[in-house]
Scaffold this motif. Structure first.
Motif, PDB file in Angstrom:
ATOM      1  N   GLU A  51       5.921  -0.162  -9.410  1.00 26.78           N
ATOM      2  CA  GLU A  51       6.828  -0.151  -8.219  1.00 26.78           C
ATOM      3  C   GLU A  51       6.668   1.201  -7.780  1.00 26.78           C
ATOM      4  O   GLU A  51       6.681   1.476  -6.435  1.00 26.78           O
ATOM      5  N   ALA A  52       6.659   2.311  -8.200  1.00 29.25           N
ATOM      6  CA  ALA A  52       6.564   3.614  -7.983  1.00 29.25           C
ATOM      7  C   ALA A  52       5.182   3.914  -7.253  1.00 29.25           C
ATOM      8  O   ALA A  52       5.184   4.468  -6.225  1.00 29.25           O
ATOM      9  N   LEU A  53       4.197   3.391  -7.923  1.00 24.36           N
ATOM     10  CA  LEU A  53       2.960   3.523  -7.426  1.00 24.36           C
ATOM     11  C   LEU A  53       2.768   2.845  -5.891  1.00 24.36           C
ATOM     12  O   LEU A  53       2.251   3.470  -5.040  1.00 24.36           O
ATOM     13  N   ARG A  54       3.156   1.568  -5.929  1.00 27.52           N
ATOM     14  CA  ARG A  54       3.028   0.996  -4.736  1.00 27.52           C
ATOM     15  C   ARG A  54       3.993   1.403  -3.603  1.00 27.52           C
ATOM     16  O   ARG A  54       3.595   1.376  -2.352  1.00 27.52           O
ATOM     17  N   GLU A  55       5.232   1.511  -3.894  1.00 28.97           N
ATOM     18  CA  GLU A  55       6.400   1.346  -3.022  1.00 28.97           C
ATOM     19  C   GLU A  55       6.374   3.061  -2.755  1.00 28.97           C
ATOM     20  O   GLU A  55       6.823   3.492  -1.597  1.00 28.97           O
ATOM     21  N   GLU A  56       6.649   4.043  -3.525  1.00 31.91           N
ATOM     22  CA  GLU A  56       6.918   5.311  -3.404  1.00 31.91           C
ATOM     23  C   GLU A  56       5.552   6.308  -2.814  1.00 31.91           C
ATOM     24  O   GLU A  56       5.457   7.016  -1.877  1.00 31.91           O
ATOM     25  N   LEU A  57       4.197   5.956  -3.683  1.00 33.06           N
ATOM     26  CA  LEU A  57       3.252   6.768  -3.512  1.00 33.06           C
ATOM     27  C   LEU A  57       2.068   5.877  -2.584  1.00 33.06           C
ATOM     28  O   LEU A  57       1.013   6.358  -2.326  1.00 33.06           O
ATOM     29  N   SER A  58       2.708   4.796  -2.166  1.00 28.36           N
ATOM     30  CA  SER A  58       1.609   3.836  -1.234  1.00 28.36           C
ATOM     31  C   SER A  58       0.205   3.612  -1.747  1.00 28.36           C
ATOM     32  O   SER A  58      -1.053   3.475  -1.274  1.00 28.36           O
ATOM     33  N   LEU A  59       0.217   3.784  -3.066  1.00 30.20           N
ATOM     34  CA  LEU A  59      -1.093   3.422  -3.834  1.00 30.20           C
ATOM     35  C   LEU A  59      -1.302   1.838  -4.311  1.00 30.20           C
ATOM     36  O   LEU A  59      -0.766   1.456  -5.400  1.00 30.20           O
ATOM     37  N   THR A  60      -1.610   1.036  -3.204  1.00 32.08           N
ATOM     38  CA  THR A  60      -1.184  -0.209  -3.451  1.00 32.08           C
ATOM     39  C   THR A  60      -2.340  -1.085  -3.773  1.00 32.08           C
ATOM     40  O   THR A  60      -2.183  -2.246  -3.755  1.00 32.08           O
ATOM     41  N   GLY A  61      -3.294  -0.252  -4.492  1.00 35.02           N
ATOM     42  CA  GLY A  61      -4.533  -0.999  -5.058  1.00 35.02           C
ATOM     43  C   GLY A  61      -4.086  -1.689  -6.245  1.00 35.02           C
ATOM     44  O   GLY A  61      -4.602  -2.734  -6.621  1.00 35.02           O
ATOM     45  N   THR A  62      -3.030  -1.228  -7.056  1.00 34.05           N
ATOM     46  CA  THR A  62      -2.325  -1.776  -8.263  1.00 34.05           C
ATOM     47  C   THR A  62      -1.759  -2.920  -7.775  1.00 34.05           C
ATOM     48  O   THR A  62      -0.871  -2.733  -6.836  1.00 34.05           O
ATOM     49  N   LYS A  63      -1.805  -4.008  -8.232  1.00 37.96           N
ATOM     50  CA  LYS A  63      -1.247  -5.330  -7.984  1.00 37.96           C
ATOM     51  C   LYS A  63      -0.069  -5.641  -8.917  1.00 37.96           C
ATOM     52  O   LYS A  63      -0.258  -5.368 -10.108  1.00 37.96           O
ATOM     53  N   ILE A  64       0.916  -6.461  -8.483  1.00 41.85           N
ATOM     54  CA  ILE A  64       1.888  -6.984  -9.330  1.00 41.85           C
ATOM     55  C   ILE A  64       1.849  -8.437  -9.057  1.00 41.85           C
ATOM     56  O   ILE A  64       2.039  -8.888  -7.956  1.00 41.85           O
TER      57      ILE A  64
END
Lengths: 144, 275
Positions: A22-35
């Motif tokens: 969540e931190a990677l995707r939502e705070e850092l906008s590193l959306t390559g990591t998928k949930i």
């Protein structure tokens, strides 16, 4: 808290209980990591923590304080990316970032893995399109 | 919720190590706490002959040639590579049941409800193909730990912050008066696992897929001289030490197949180690 991702330092403000994914995707906008499953089963969220593949969807971001995190964005120049393209090792592509992260960890410790080693190391990355034979081929032929 | 780093093995709060069990249970609302305590810094993780720090990961154990075959193989066949990198030995021993009714929060006998505990085992009359074939009259959950079966076959001992005990005594069958499935007291932390050398050992596991699945039946066997201990995973609410043969099993209508699977694997395991 400080988070080190792909060699860069970030300040993260999420509440305790926030996962690394969540931190990677939502705070850092590193959306390559998928949930995908969000509960530690499918491997789509795989990232490296101190060079070991872990599941970022069940890793608390506050627990990786001081560790080195590597995501798919940090592997953009790795030859494994080309290998996946060459072997056409995906269909929908949603699991692919996690597949590549696990594959990179494998070949960094075992550059010429056997089929058995590939299947053992990749067992935690599910692909519901069933691209497994091509994924295996990509890892077998990654050095070109 | 706050997260603290433990500076000693005495602390207040819910301990978390690898987090592979605690984090999903917290997120599902099956565990609740105001204070999480990261105990990675205070639980040993070193491996020596016959002695393993409880914080060692399953990934460390699966490739250490000094570890008996039964334990190494139980670790290798457990979970997925990522989970084995994260999860600790003691955390694996303390994992909760995979019973789908329990995981989905059905008010069963192991779950607290408004005025105490639930008063029904939904699996007994419901879907139970992956459930227990021994000691299943009160709660039909099946203990999922491959590692626990291996340690039970090795007759391993645990050292905690409060005591030393055989691994068998870590577990208890839930009863009407006491629904707990382990004997660990609040605040008690497992620090170390010890065991004597054995001559030969093996772990065999039947699962839905060849990889990354919980045991339908796991059979651990360890032989010292003429004495062999056989322990099973996935067949009872606790890791199950087999005494005698499988005839005393009490399968439910849709899991009798487990008795046949267990019988075959026990025979094969005994043959493998010359028992």
């Amino acid at each position: 808290m400080q988070l080190t991702v792909n060699g860069h330092q970030y300040e993260v403000h999420g509440e305790v209980g926030t996962t690394l994914a969540e931190a990677l995707r939502e705070e850092l906008s590193l959306t390559g990591t998928k949930i995908a499953c969000g509960e530690g089963h499918c491997g789509a969220c795989t990232v490296l923590v101190d060079d070991e593949p872990v599941l970022s969807c069940i890793t608390l971001v506050h627990a990786v304080d001081g560790a080195r995190v590597t995501t798919i964005e940090g592997l953009r120049d790795h030859p494994m990316i080309d290998a996946f393209v060459r072997s056409d090792a995906l269909q929908c592509g949603f699991c692919t970032p996690g597949q590549i992260v696990s594959a990179v960890a494998l070949v960094e410790s075992e550059p010429a893995p056997t089929t058995e080693q590939i299947r053992h190391a990749m067992a935690g990355n599910l692909c519901r399109c069933g691209a497994y034979p091509k994924i295996e081929e990509a890892i077998r032929t990654w050095q070109g | 919720m706050e997260l603290r780093r433990a500076s000693s093995t005495t602390f207040d709060g819910l301990p978390v190590h690898g987090g592979t069990e605690v984090v999903p249970l917290l997120r599902a609302g099956l565990l609740r706490t105001d204070t999480l305590v990261d105990i990675r810094g205070v639980v040993p993780r070193d491996i020596a002959p016959g002695r393993i720090g409880a914080g060692a990961t399953l990934a460390q154990l699966e490739c250490d040639p000094g570890i008996p075959e039964v334990l190494r193989e139980a670790c290798r066949l457990a979970a997925s590579p990522q989970l084995r990198n994260m999860g600790s030995l003691a955390g694996n021993l303390l994992q909760s049941t995979r019973c789908w009714y329990w995981r989905l929060g059905w008010p069963c006998r192991l779950h607290r409800v408004a005025n105490g505990y639930g008063d029904e085992c939904f699996a007994r009359d419901g879907e139970h193909r992956e459930h227990a074939i021994f000691a299943n009259d009160y709660c039909a959950s099946a203990h999922p730990s491959d590692v626990a079966a291996a340690l039970l076959a090795l007759d391993a001992r645990l050292r905690t912050t409060a005591r030393e005990l055989p691994v068998a005594e870590l577990y208890r069958l839930p009863t009407e008066a006491d629904r707990r499935t382990t004997t660990l007291e609040p605040g008690e932390v497992i620090l170390e696992v010890t065991f004597d050398e054995c001559d030969q050992s093996v772990y065999l596991k039947a699962m839905e897929r060849k990889r990354w699945a919980f045991p339908l039946v796991g059979v651990a066997a360890a032989r010292r001289g003429a004495k062999t201990r056989v322990a099973l995973a996935g067949v009872a609410p606790v890791p199950w030490l087999l005494s005698g043969e499988l005839d005393s099993a009490t399968p439910l209508p849709r899991n009798a197949y487990k008795v046949d699977v267990a019988r075959a694997l026990v025979k094969r395991a005994r043959a493998t180690i010359g028992a």
